[in-house]
Design an enzyme around this catalytic site. Structure first.
Site, PDB file in Angstrom:
ATOM      1  N   ASN A 209      29.558   1.922  -5.913  1.00 47.47           N
ATOM      2  CA  ASN A 209      29.125   2.940  -6.873  1.00 47.47           C
ATOM      3  C   ASN A 209      29.831   2.710  -8.206  1.00 47.47           C
ATOM      4  OD1 ASN A 209      27.581   5.342  -5.252  1.00 47.47           O
ATOM      5  ND2 ASN A 209      29.018   4.232  -3.957  1.00 47.47           N
ATOM      6  N   GLU A 257      24.230   2.372  -8.159  1.00 47.22           N
ATOM      7  CA  GLU A 257      24.746   1.829  -6.904  1.00 47.22           C
ATOM      8  C   GLU A 257      24.294   0.385  -6.737  1.00 47.22           C
ATOM      9  OE1 GLU A 257      24.469   4.791  -3.525  1.00 47.22           O
ATOM     10  OE2 GLU A 257      23.147   5.744  -4.988  1.00 47.22           O
TER      11      GLU A 257
END
Length: 312
Positions: A209, A257
C-alpha cells in the site's frame, strides 16, 4: 548536481547560465530547453543553473490548494540531475518574495547570488512584482548588469505548454501511453509502503500500500495498471490498483495498492518509486470476492503478456 535552497550575496563561486521556471514534469519540451542550457554553459565554461520556485507560485498567490503537479520536488530533482544539470536553485516562494521589484529580483538573485552571465528565457516570460516586467526589460537590465539574454522561441514555449496540458489530460483520462510519450519517461508515483488490512493476501494477491505525502501530486485516473519498481537494484514488475476498492468498501477513500509478481519480501516503511507502464482496465465492483479474485488472475495474465512485448 548541487541543490541550493538559499544563497548569500557573493556565495556562488561560479559564473553561470540561468533559466527560470517550475519545469513541472521535466517533459520532452522542458528537456529540450534544459539540454540547450547545459550545452550553452559547457561551451562558455560556465555552470548550468535552473532557478525554480517552491511552493508553486499559484499555491501562494492564488491559494490554489487544488493545483496538481506532475512531479514531487524530489522527483523533479532526480530527473534534472540525470539530465546533467550543474545547479538547481530552489527559491522558497513567499508573498514577500512575490513583492520584489523586477530590478531587485535581477540584481539580488540573478546577478549577486547566481552570477548570471546569460539568461535563457521564454519570449513571454514576466517577472517582478505583479509580473510587470518582460523580456525587453530583462534585456535592459542585462545591458546595465552585464549579462546576455537568449530568447526561447514561441514555438518551443508552445511545445512546453502543449505537452504539459496533454500530459495532465492524458493522466486524468488514464491514457498512460500518451502521457509517457510526452514525458519522455514513465510517469511515476513515489511514496512510503504502509500497512493495509491484508485483504490482498486473502485474495492471494498481497499488495504494497503506497502512501504519498505530497497532496499536490497528480494521481492518474482510477483503475488497474501494469507497473515496475527498482528495489534493491532489482527491477520488479507488477500491477497496481488506484481506487476505492468498491467490492470491499463503501467508502470513497482512495488507495494505491501494488502487487509485485513473484515477490514476497516485506517492504513496509520503504520509500519506493512506481513507474506506470500501461493501463489494463477501469476499477469495478464485483458481485463477490471470488469474482474479484478471478479478475485479478486474468489481469495478471494480461499484464504478463504486455510485459513480454514491453521488455523485448
Amino acid at each position: 548536481m548541487k541543490i541550493i535552497k538559499s544563497l548569500e550575496k557573493g556565495e556562488s563561486k561560479h559564473k553561470s547560465v540561468v533559466t527560470i521556471g517550475t519545469f513541472d514534469g521535466v517533459h520532452i519540451g522542458h528537456q529540450k530547453i534544459v539540454k540547450r542550457l547545459i550545452n550553452t554553459a559547457k561551451s562558455h565554461d560556465l555552470k548550468s543553473v535552473i532557478l525554480t520556485f517552491f511552493p508553486h507560485p499559484r499555491m501562494v498567490i492564488q491559494k490554489d490548494a487544488n493545483i496538481k503537479l506532475l512531479n514531487t520536488l524530489k522527483e523533479r530533482e532526480t530527473i534534472l540531475e540525470n539530465l546533467g544539470l550543474d545547479i538547481l536553485f530552489i527559491k522558497n516562494f513567499t508573498v514577500e518574495f512575490s513583492r520584489l521589484t523586477a530590478e531587485d529580483f535581477v540584481k539580488n538573485i540573478l546577478v549577486d547570488q547566481l552570477q548570471a552571465q546569460k539568461i535563457i528565457i521564454g519570449y513571454d516570460h514576466h517577472f517582478g512584482r505583479n509580473r510587470s516586467a518582460n523580456i525587453d526589460d530583462l534585456r535592459t537590465f542585462g545591458e546595465h548588469y552585464n549579462f546576455d539574454v537568449e530568447e526561447i522561441s514561441a514555438q518551443d514555449i508552445n511545445d512546453v505548454s502543449v505537452s504539459s496540458t496533454k500530459i495532465r489530460h492524458a493522466l486524468q483520462e488514464g491514457d498512460i501511453k500518451t502521457a509517457n510519450l510526452y514525458l519522455g519517461y514513465n510517469y511515476m508515483l513515489t511514496g512510503t509502503v504502509v500497512k493495509g488490512r491484508g485483504l490482498g493476501k486473502e485474495l492471494e494477491f498481497p499488495t504494497a500500500n503506497l502512501h504519498i505525502d505530497e497532496d499536490y501530486k497528480l494521481i492518474p485516473k482510477q483503475g488497474v495498471y501494469v507497473v515496475s519498481c527498482l528495489f534493491e537494484e532489482k527491477r520488479l514488475y507488477g500491477m497496481m490498483n488506484i481506487g476505492t476498492n468498491p467490492t470491499i468498501d463503501n467508502t470513497n477513500d482512495l488507495s494505491i495498492e501494488v502487487h509485485f509478481f513473484d515477490f514476497n519480501k516485506s517492504i513496509y516503511n520503504n520509500i519506493i518509486q512506481i513507474d506506470i507502464l500501461h493501463r489494463l482496465r477501469d476499477e469495478k465492483k464485483f458481485d463477490s470476492l471470488e469474482s474479484l479474485k478471478n479478475q485479478l488472475k486474468l489481469d495478471r495474465k494480461t499484464a504478463l503478456v504486455f510485459l513480454e512485448s514491453y521488455e523485448h
